[in-house]
Motif scaffolding. Sequence first.
Motif, mmCIF file in Angstrom:
data_model
loop_
_atom_site.group_PDB
_atom_site.id
_atom_site.type_symbol
_atom_site.label_atom_id
_atom_site.label_comp_id
_atom_site.label_asym_id
_atom_site.label_seq_id
_atom_site.Cartn_x
_atom_site.Cartn_y
_atom_site.Cartn_z
ATOM 1 N N ARG A 246 0.859 -1.179 0.000
ATOM 2 C CA ARG A 246 0.000 0.000 0.000
ATOM 3 C C ARG A 246 0.896 1.229 0.000
ATOM 4 N NH1 ARG A 246 -4.058 -1.829 4.919
ATOM 5 N NH2 ARG A 246 -4.778 -3.787 3.952
ATOM 6 N N ILE A 247 0.442 2.268 -0.697
ATOM 7 C CA ILE A 247 1.230 3.496 -0.809
ATOM 8 C C ILE A 247 0.335 4.688 -0.494
ATOM 9 C CG2 ILE A 247 2.625 4.950 -2.340
ATOM 10 C CD1 ILE A 247 3.070 2.431 -4.068
ATOM 11 N N GLU A 248 0.825 5.572 0.339
ATOM 12 C CA GLU A 248 0.107 6.804 0.654
ATOM 13 C C GLU A 248 0.981 7.997 0.280
ATOM 14 O OE1 GLU A 248 -2.134 8.152 4.587
ATOM 15 O OE2 GLU A 248 0.021 8.569 4.699
ATOM 16 N N ILE A 249 0.427 8.917 -0.503
ATOM 17 C CA ILE A 249 1.113 10.163 -0.834
ATOM 18 C C ILE A 249 0.272 11.306 -0.279
ATOM 19 C CG2 ILE A 249 1.958 11.670 -2.663
ATOM 20 C CD1 ILE A 249 2.317 9.209 -4.404
ATOM 21 N N LYS A 250 0.842 12.053 0.643
ATOM 22 C CA LYS A 250 0.111 13.132 1.308
ATOM 23 C C LYS A 250 0.828 14.461 1.052
ATOM 24 C CE LYS A 250 -1.629 12.268 5.291
ATOM 25 N NZ LYS A 250 -1.801 11.976 6.746
ATOM 26 N N MET A 251 0.149 15.359 0.337
ATOM 27 C CA MET A 251 0.720 16.672 0.063
ATOM 28 C C MET A 251 0.687 17.522 1.330
ATOM 29 S SD MET A 251 1.554 16.455 -3.146
ATOM 30 C CE MET A 251 1.914 18.164 -3.525
ATOM 31 N N LYS A 252 1.831 18.098 1.676
ATOM 32 C CA LYS A 252 1.904 18.972 2.845
ATOM 33 C C LYS A 252 1.579 20.414 2.475
ATOM 34 C CE LYS A 252 5.355 16.193 5.285
ATOM 35 N NZ LYS A 252 6.727 16.182 5.868
ATOM 36 N N LYS A 253 2.078 20.845 1.319
ATOM 37 C CA LYS A 253 1.748 22.183 0.832
ATOM 38 C C LYS A 253 2.003 22.241 -0.667
ATOM 39 C CE LYS A 253 6.242 24.346 1.877
ATOM 40 N NZ LYS A 253 6.901 25.459 2.595
ATOM 41 N N THR A 254 1.265 23.107 -1.358
ATOM 42 C CA THR A 254 1.437 23.273 -2.800
ATOM 43 C C THR A 254 1.419 24.750 -3.153
ATOM 44 O OG1 THR A 254 -0.958 23.044 -3.147
ATOM 45 C CG2 THR A 254 0.389 21.060 -3.410
ATOM 46 N N ASN A 255 2.109 25.071 -4.232
ATOM 47 C CA ASN A 255 2.158 26.432 -4.743
ATOM 48 C C ASN A 255 1.809 26.381 -6.223
ATOM 49 O OD1 ASN A 255 2.689 29.182 -5.119
ATOM 50 N ND2 ASN A 255 4.847 28.775 -5.604
ATOM 51 N N ARG A 256 0.602 26.808 -6.580
ATOM 52 C CA ARG A 256 0.155 26.771 -7.971
ATOM 53 C C ARG A 256 0.697 27.983 -8.719
ATOM 54 N NH1 ARG A 256 -3.759 24.952 -4.687
ATOM 55 N NH2 ARG A 256 -4.720 22.940 -5.154
ATOM 56 N N ILE A 257 1.353 27.726 -9.830
ATOM 57 C CA ILE A 257 1.958 28.793 -10.616
ATOM 58 C C ILE A 257 1.725 28.530 -12.100
ATOM 59 C CG2 ILE A 257 3.746 29.492 -8.972
ATOM 60 C CD1 ILE A 257 5.626 27.547 -10.168
ATOM 61 N N GLU A 258 2.048 29.523 -12.931
ATOM 62 C CA GLU A 258 1.798 29.403 -14.368
ATOM 63 C C GLU A 258 2.732 28.409 -15.028
ATOM 64 O OE1 GLU A 258 1.739 32.288 -18.317
ATOM 65 O OE2 GLU A 258 1.342 33.138 -16.336
ATOM 66 N N SER A 259 3.994 28.406 -14.626
ATOM 67 C CA SER A 259 4.963 27.478 -15.204
ATOM 68 C C SER A 259 6.141 27.316 -14.251
ATOM 69 C CB SER A 259 5.464 27.970 -16.569
ATOM 70 O OG SER A 259 6.147 29.207 -16.429
ATOM 71 N N ILE A 260 6.904 26.238 -14.466
ATOM 72 C CA ILE A 260 8.098 25.956 -13.677
ATOM 73 C C ILE A 260 9.323 26.277 -14.526
ATOM 74 C CG2 ILE A 260 9.429 24.180 -12.473
ATOM 75 C CD1 ILE A 260 6.888 24.711 -11.036
ATOM 76 N N SER A 261 10.309 26.919 -13.942
ATOM 77 C CA SER A 261 11.525 27.258 -14.675
ATOM 78 C C SER A 261 12.206 25.995 -15.199
ATOM 79 C CB SER A 261 12.498 28.011 -13.763
ATOM 80 O OG SER A 261 13.759 28.162 -14.392
ATOM 81 N N PRO A 262 12.648 25.995 -16.464
ATOM 82 C CA PRO A 262 13.338 24.823 -17.029
ATOM 83 C C PRO A 262 14.564 24.406 -16.228
ATOM 84 C CG PRO A 262 12.755 26.379 -18.764
ATOM 85 C CD PRO A 262 12.485 27.069 -17.462
ATOM 86 N N SER A 263 15.174 25.348 -15.507
ATOM 87 C CA SER A 263 16.383 25.042 -14.744
ATOM 88 C C SER A 263 16.108 24.099 -13.574
ATOM 89 C CB SER A 263 17.018 26.334 -14.219
ATOM 90 O OG SER A 263 16.144 27.006 -13.323
ATOM 91 N N VAL A 264 14.837 23.962 -13.188
ATOM 92 C CA VAL A 264 14.481 23.082 -12.076
ATOM 93 C C VAL A 264 14.657 21.616 -12.463
ATOM 94 C CG1 VAL A 264 12.552 22.257 -10.654
ATOM 95 C CG2 VAL A 264 12.882 24.710 -11.017
ATOM 96 N N PHE A 265 14.408 21.307 -13.737
ATOM 97 C CA PHE A 265 14.410 19.922 -14.182
ATOM 98 C C PHE A 265 15.807 19.476 -14.610
ATOM 99 C CE2 PHE A 265 10.196 21.689 -15.076
ATOM 100 C CZ PHE A 265 9.421 20.839 -14.299
ATOM 101 N N GLY A 266 16.130 18.243 -14.256
ATOM 102 C CA GLY A 266 17.431 17.698 -14.616
ATOM 103 C C GLY A 266 18.284 17.447 -13.393
ATOM 104 N N PHE A 267 19.454 16.830 -13.620
ATOM 105 C CA PHE A 267 20.315 16.428 -12.514
ATOM 106 C C PHE A 267 21.670 17.122 -12.620
ATOM 107 C CE2 PHE A 267 17.832 12.468 -13.633
ATOM 108 C CZ PHE A 267 16.805 12.756 -12.760
#
Length: 267
Positions: A246-267
């Motif tokens: 069984r898996i539970e995913i519980k959101m603690k807080k969210t911030n809705r925005i228009e878009s996410i900066s491309p720099s966030v994605f990747g390693f």
Amino acid sequence: MEPNRTYFRSLGSGILLLLFAGCATAEIEEISFPSRGKLVFTSAKSKEGSRFLEEVRRIEDKGTSYSGEFEIRIQNFVPKKDVFSLNGKIYYDKPTGKMQIELTDRLFGISVSKVYTDGEQIRIKTAAQEKIHEQPMDDILLSDPNGGKRTIVPFPVIYYLLSSQNARLFQPNSTLVQPKEGIILVRKAGEEWTYYVTERGVATVEWNSSRKNVKAVTSVQGEVEFPPKVTLTRIVSREDSSDQNRIEIKMKKTNRIESISPSVFGF
């Protein structure tokens, strides 16, 4: 108390082995598999079916990009009953469909792994390994490192619920609908997906795979909203319906925005 740790092991194309070890927490609530009964379904190509799916797409299109923090708990049943948990951060960019999940050690706040997907491919990087694992959007195998028990987790279900892009899967040639009951049935080779929809969006997804010999159900808890505050997933054996995970995913807080900066994605 020993800190939580996450490990990944490649099992070849399309599947990744995900292992959890850590301290136990309270058991995860059991959710039931819905019953469709003897309902009559109509083709998604029909006028009624097409109109119903268009309404579902309209609802999902209201979703936005967002960032957030969450807790994920995983309960194993075989070979012994254990519950483990990790904290995480999530970033979702609606225009591109990109999502990145960062899992962190609960005690020390150290990043232990990152999971990135564009909805088609998955890339995973762990703190313990320099090599980045890549695979198509597919299931993940969950394993208890102590007993070695492996169970398939329907990762695509989690992605599409957390991105509100379920409608991408409703291809007319493989989709049947029951508009009055708000049910969508998608059939593929060896697999069947059933979506239960409310006026606010998809509330429950059931997955039945004869190829992989498992059944799973993921359900939004409480009011259906985007992103969902709490989702529960239950994976059972098709042979005897015994619980696997069984898996539970519980959101603690969210911030809705228009878009996410491309720099966030990747390693």
